[in-house]
Motif scaffolding. Structure first.
Motif, PDB file in Angstrom:
ATOM      1  N   PRO A   1      -1.209  -0.583   6.737  1.00 38.62           N
ATOM      2  CA  PRO A   1      -2.313  -0.565   6.167  1.00 38.62           C
ATOM      3  C   PRO A   1      -2.735   0.745   6.587  1.00 38.62           C
ATOM      4  O   PRO A   1      -3.482  -0.132   8.245  1.00 38.62           O
ATOM      5  N   VAL A   2      -3.872   0.659   5.286  1.00 41.57           N
ATOM      6  CA  VAL A   2      -4.975   1.474   5.738  1.00 41.57           C
ATOM      7  C   VAL A   2      -6.569   0.295   5.190  1.00 41.57           C
ATOM      8  O   VAL A   2      -6.134  -0.420   4.254  1.00 41.57           O
ATOM      9  N   TYR A   3      -6.869  -0.445   5.803  1.00 38.18           N
ATOM     10  CA  TYR A   3      -7.975  -1.012   5.965  1.00 38.18           C
ATOM     11  C   TYR A   3      -9.458  -0.443   5.208  1.00 38.18           C
ATOM     12  O   TYR A   3      -9.411  -0.184   5.841  1.00 38.18           O
ATOM     13  N   GLU A   4     -10.277  -1.215   4.077  1.00 40.00           N
ATOM     14  CA  GLU A   4     -11.023  -1.155   3.596  1.00 40.00           C
ATOM     15  C   GLU A   4     -12.406  -1.708   4.602  1.00 40.00           C
ATOM     16  O   GLU A   4     -12.288  -3.041   4.533  1.00 40.00           O
ATOM     17  N   GLY A   5     -12.687  -0.934   5.321  1.00 37.57           N
ATOM     18  CA  GLY A   5     -14.220  -1.411   6.001  1.00 37.57           C
ATOM     19  C   GLY A   5     -13.286  -1.832   7.513  1.00 37.57           C
ATOM     20  O   GLY A   5     -13.193  -1.525   8.085  1.00 37.57           O
ATOM     21  N   THR A   6     -14.367  -3.121   8.318  1.00 37.12           N
ATOM     22  CA  THR A   6     -14.648  -3.008   9.503  1.00 37.12           C
ATOM     23  C   THR A   6     -13.634  -4.277   9.347  1.00 37.12           C
ATOM     24  O   THR A   6     -13.043  -4.768  10.633  1.00 37.12           O
ATOM     25  N   ASN A   7     -13.125  -5.437   8.681  1.00 33.38           N
ATOM     26  CA  ASN A   7     -11.678  -6.026   8.497  1.00 33.38           C
ATOM     27  C   ASN A   7     -10.713  -5.918   8.048  1.00 33.38           C
ATOM     28  O   ASN A   7      -9.616  -4.686   7.457  1.00 33.38           O
ATOM     29  N   THR A   8      -9.284  -6.755   8.194  1.00 36.68           N
ATOM     30  CA  THR A   8      -8.674  -6.382   7.545  1.00 36.68           C
ATOM     31  C   THR A   8      -8.302  -7.575   6.363  1.00 36.68           C
ATOM     32  O   THR A   8      -6.392  -7.959   6.413  1.00 36.68           O
ATOM     33  N   THR A   9      -8.903  -7.650   5.427  1.00 39.85           N
ATOM     34  CA  THR A   9      -8.625  -8.195   4.512  1.00 39.85           C
ATOM     35  C   THR A   9      -8.593  -7.943   3.366  1.00 39.85           C
ATOM     36  O   THR A   9      -8.171  -8.050   2.089  1.00 39.85           O
ATOM     37  N   THR A  10      -8.914  -6.241   3.374  1.00 39.21           N
ATOM     38  CA  THR A  10      -8.730  -5.573   2.407  1.00 39.21           C
ATOM     39  C   THR A  10      -8.510  -4.663   2.700  1.00 39.21           C
ATOM     40  O   THR A  10      -8.381  -3.280   4.019  1.00 39.21           O
ATOM     41  N   ILE A  11      -7.227  -4.137   1.857  1.00 44.62           N
ATOM     42  CA  ILE A  11      -6.421  -2.730   2.158  1.00 44.62           C
ATOM     43  C   ILE A  11      -6.390  -1.411   0.772  1.00 44.62           C
ATOM     44  O   ILE A  11      -6.641  -2.029  -0.622  1.00 44.62           O
ATOM     45  N   ASN A  12      -5.955  -0.331   1.069  1.00 47.35           N
ATOM     46  CA  ASN A  12      -6.232   0.517  -0.477  1.00 47.35           C
ATOM     47  C   ASN A  12      -4.783   1.565   0.119  1.00 47.35           C
ATOM     48  O   ASN A  12      -4.703   2.356  -0.784  1.00 47.35           O
ATOM     49  N   ASN A  13      -3.589   1.457   0.388  1.00 53.03           N
ATOM     50  CA  ASN A  13      -2.673   2.162   0.188  1.00 53.03           C
ATOM     51  C   ASN A  13      -1.285   1.408  -0.458  1.00 53.03           C
ATOM     52  O   ASN A  13      -0.155   2.238   0.547  1.00 53.03           O
ATOM     53  N   PRO A  14      -1.553   0.730  -0.865  1.00 53.18           N
ATOM     54  CA  PRO A  14      -0.227   0.464  -1.154  1.00 53.18           C
ATOM     55  C   PRO A  14       1.159   0.420  -1.482  1.00 53.18           C
ATOM     56  O   PRO A  14       0.151   2.006  -2.095  1.00 53.18           O
ATOM     57  N   CYS A  15       2.069   0.970  -1.170  1.00 46.62           N
ATOM     58  CA  CYS A  15       3.632   1.903  -2.570  1.00 46.62           C
ATOM     59  C   CYS A  15       3.399   0.983  -3.534  1.00 46.62           C
ATOM     60  O   CYS A  15       4.284   1.568  -4.612  1.00 46.62           O
ATOM     61  N   LEU A  16       3.815  -1.036  -3.733  1.00 48.68           N
ATOM     62  CA  LEU A  16       4.275  -1.166  -4.836  1.00 48.68           C
ATOM     63  C   LEU A  16       3.156  -2.529  -5.147  1.00 48.68           C
ATOM     64  O   LEU A  16       2.612  -3.439  -3.905  1.00 48.68           O
ATOM     65  N   ILE A  17       2.910  -2.367  -6.123  1.00 56.40           N
ATOM     66  CA  ILE A  17       1.796  -3.858  -6.561  1.00 56.40           C
ATOM     67  C   ILE A  17       2.759  -4.774  -7.455  1.00 56.40           C
ATOM     68  O   ILE A  17       3.706  -3.892  -8.588  1.00 56.40           O
ATOM     69  N   VAL A  18       3.647  -5.735  -7.135  1.00 50.99           N
ATOM     70  CA  VAL A  18       4.046  -7.040  -7.805  1.00 50.99           C
ATOM     71  C   VAL A  18       3.175  -7.603  -8.896  1.00 50.99           C
ATOM     72  O   VAL A  18       1.697  -8.461  -8.032  1.00 50.99           O
ATOM     73  N   GLU A  19       2.749  -8.037  -9.368  1.00 46.33           N
ATOM     74  CA  GLU A  19       1.500  -8.841 -10.686  1.00 46.33           C
ATOM     75  C   GLU A  19       2.762 -10.056 -11.809  1.00 46.33           C
ATOM     76  O   GLU A  19       3.432  -9.635 -11.894  1.00 46.33           O
ATOM     77  N   VAL A  20       2.322 -11.070 -11.417  1.00 47.57           N
ATOM     78  CA  VAL A  20       3.534 -12.241 -12.010  1.00 47.57           C
ATOM     79  C   VAL A  20       2.948 -12.696 -12.744  1.00 47.57           C
ATOM     80  O   VAL A  20       1.486 -13.072 -12.667  1.00 47.57           O
TER      81      VAL A  20
END
Length: 114
Positions: free
Chosen positions: A92-111
């Motif tokens: 995962p590529v994290y946004e900022g300095t923590n591990t709560t936000t990523i910006n590189n998914p290859c698939l997003i699933v929304e129910v």
């Protein structure tokens, strides 16, 4: 008499600061903060079913699955959101300095629900 109030727009940094202290999750859409609604048990079962079955389709490959508590940042559209499920190939590529936000998914699933 209807009194209109001026809509407040936030920077992504202001949103993240507020989100860190908030008691509930909200999404950020190009300056607006939108409170998230709660999910149902059926909603959770559907997302969990995907998480259980997906690894069998990519055996031997390096994928990570993240559920609704990991935030996604889409810089092109200035959106912070919490997809039901995200899949990342590799690291995962994290946004900022923590591990709560990523910006590189290859698939997003929304129910989706009614």
């Amino acid at each position: 008499m209807v009194v209109q109030t001026e809509k407040r727009y936030y920077t992504p940094e202001e949103y993240l600061e507020l989100e860190e202290k908030a008691e509930y999750k909200s999404e950020y859409r190009d300056g607006e903060i939108i409170p998230m609604t709660g999910g149902t048990t059926n909603h959770n079962k559907i997302a969990l079913d995907f998480c259980r079955k997906f690894p069998f389709t990519v055996q031997g490959q390096k994928y990570d699955i993240f559920i609704g508590d990991v935030r996604l940042w889409i810089p092109k559209y200035r959106i912070h959101t919490y997809p039901d499920v995200m899949v990342v190939k590799g690291e995962p590529v994290y946004e900022g300095t923590n591990t709560t936000t990523i910006n590189n998914p290859c698939l997003i699933v929304e129910v989706l629900s009614k």
